[in-house]
Design an enzyme around this catalytic site. Structure first.
Site, short mmCIF file in Angstrom:
data_model
loop_
_atom_site.label_atom_id
_atom_site.label_comp_id
_atom_site.label_asym_id
_atom_site.label_seq_id
_atom_site.Cartn_x
_atom_site.Cartn_y
_atom_site.Cartn_z
N ASP A 158 0.84 -1.20 0.00
CA ASP A 158 0.00 0.00 0.00
C ASP A 158 0.88 1.25 0.00
OD1 ASP A 158 -2.25 1.60 0.10
OD2 ASP A 158 -2.36 1.55 2.27
N GLU A 161 2.38 2.66 3.16
CA GLU A 161 3.49 1.95 3.80
C GLU A 161 4.85 2.44 3.31
OE1 GLU A 161 3.63 -0.50 6.21
OE2 GLU A 161 1.57 0.13 6.51
N ASP A 193 -2.63 -3.71 4.15
CA ASP A 193 -1.36 -3.03 3.83
C ASP A 193 -0.51 -3.81 2.83
OD1 ASP A 193 -1.85 -0.89 5.60
OD2 ASP A 193 -1.21 -2.13 7.30
N GLU A 213 -2.35 -6.95 7.47
CA GLU A 213 -2.54 -5.62 8.08
C GLU A 213 -1.41 -5.42 9.07
OE1 GLU A 213 -4.38 -1.94 8.95
OE2 GLU A 213 -4.93 -3.39 7.39
N ARG A 214 -0.49 -4.49 8.75
CA ARG A 214 0.67 -4.24 9.61
C ARG A 214 0.38 -3.10 10.57
NH1 ARG A 214 4.40 -0.26 8.59
NH2 ARG A 214 6.24 -0.31 9.92
#
Length: 431
Positions: A158, A161, A193, A213-214
């Site tokens: 993404d 990021e 992400d 998802e980070r």
């Protein structure tokens, strides 16, 4: 073809306006401090396009405090008494408003009839936007086939990021991935992400069933406080990808996070218990997180490319049915979502159903988890149904406890009196 018009009366509230002008003139003559509030209220009333029928309704406007609203109600009662005796015309404002609206409706209807007659005479030409929508619909219906060995796997990152808050760190995520020799591409994602796609020589893209998802520990704490955590978890669950990975990075010694560390770990444990397709992975720092993504990329290469699996496109319903049959996972033919379909369906501005909007609205309330919100929506699919249920209660006390016994989550625990009262207060209070 529907026409949308804005109906605005020249003077929707002549009575209230006249009274405020009189009070303002008196306050200015006597140099009272109330003249500032009255001037502000008069300006707001003149700009308001709809008729108001009491001082209480005026409370939505700037400058109308409880005292001024009470003055208007007192003056209105005196006016109604005089009107009932025949001294004044009663409900002149309402009649005038209805007559003006009826006139506007007649004008609009005549205009629409003329436009429809003209459109029937002229051949219809598709606009550029309509042509684009038609092409997009055809693209979504097209079946994509990827034979074994005809595609490669790419990690999508993404855009958020790769834009760190610290200007001295330029695209740290991308730099780490390049160092680790991970084939990746940066683009905007509407959910998650990181995710992986299979891309063939023709440019077709199918999404592998894994999404990441980070979150750093401090970001996790802030997302729980403002409700983003539950909203993101709901959107991830609705995207259609069966394997959701929460990649949680430590933030130094995990101190000064804004929430106790035990509370954050409990939230992650609850997410993993409540949904079988959620996996939580912890990492020491940003670099270790990128190493984990490299490992997943390598595993997917083994699972799909080296195993010589053929891929084809399916819709979300077919993918959910496929994921429920574990025997199909070993098949040489795998159905996957198109990236464009995932992108459009998961977009924040996509057309949501009333039920989905209701869930997101409930998640903004304190102590409302995704399981509790879904349990409420299962019983009352729309806010209108909930309000009707409140209206059928025999007393306000019964209405306050209407949702208290509603069972939620895997353990089927009751919603509780406190949360039920909170929801009742939110939907039944006058703002």
């Amino acid at each position: 073809m529907e026409a949308r018009l804005e109906i605005k009366l020249l003077e929707p509230n002549p009575l209230f306006t006249r009274w405020l002008e009189r009070w303002l003139h008196e306050a200015e003559r006597r140099n009272r401090k109330s003249q500032h509030k009255l001037r502000q209220a008069l300006e707001a009333l003149r700009n308001y396009p709809l008729p108001l029928y009491s001082g209480r309704e005026c409370a939505v406007l700037r400058g109308f405090g409880s005292t001024l609203c009470q003055l208007i109600d007192d003056e209105l009662r005196q006016y109604q008494v005089l009107a009932s005796k025949g001294t004044l015309p009663m409900a002149a404002t309402v009649t005038q408003y209805q007559e003006q609206v009826q006139q506007v409706v007649k004008v609009v209807q005549k205009k629409q009839q003329k436009q429809q007659q003209q459109l029937l005479k002229q051949p219809k030409k598709l606009t550029k936007k309509a042509l684009q929508e038609l092409a997009a619909a055809e693209e979504r219906e097209r079946i994509v086939q990827m034979c074994a060995g005809s595609y490669r796997i790419v990690l999508l990152v993404d855009t958020q990021e790769t834009s760190g808050k610290n200007k001295r760190i330029l695209d740290q995520t991308r730099s780490y991935l390049q160092t680790l020799n991970v084939e990746h591409e940066v683009r905007r994602l509407t959910v998650g992400d990181f995710l992986w796609i299979a891309r063939d020589a023709a440019g077709n893209e199918l999404v592998l069933p894994y999404i990441v998802e980070r979150k750093r520990m401090d970001d996790l704490a802030s997302s729980i406080r403002d409700g983003r955590f539950h909203e993101q978890k709901h959107r991830l669950a609705q995207c259609g990808l069966p394997h959701i990975i929460y990649l949680i990075e430590d933030y130094g010694d995990n101190e000064q996070l804004g929430l106790p560390l035990d509370s954050l770990l409990q939230a992650l444990t609850n997410a993993r218990i409540q949904s079988a397709n959620i996996q939580v992975v912890r990492s020491d720092n940003h670099y270790r997180s990128m190493c984990y993504l490299r490992g997943v990329s390598s595993a997917l290469e083994q699972l799909y490319v080296h195993a010589a699996k053929s891929l084809h496109s399916v819709d979300k319903t077919q993918l959910e049915a496929q994921s429920q049959h574990s025997s199909r996972s070993s098949s040489s033919h795998v159905g996957l979502l198109k990236f464009r379909a995932l992108y459009e369906d998961s977009a924040r501005n996509a057309q949501l159903t009333v039920r989905e909007v209701f869930v997101q609205q409930l998640l903004q309330l304190h102590s409302l988890s995704i399981d509790r919100a879904l349990a409420i929506v299962e019983r009352y699919a729309t806010p209108r149904q909930l309000l009707d249920a409140y209206g059928k209660c025999q007393s306000e006390a019964e209405a306050r406890l209407l949702l208290a016994g509603l069972c939620c989550g895997p353990l089927q625990r009751p919603l509780g009196e406190k949360v039920s009262q909170c929801i009742h207060q939110f939907y039944m209070s006058d703002f």
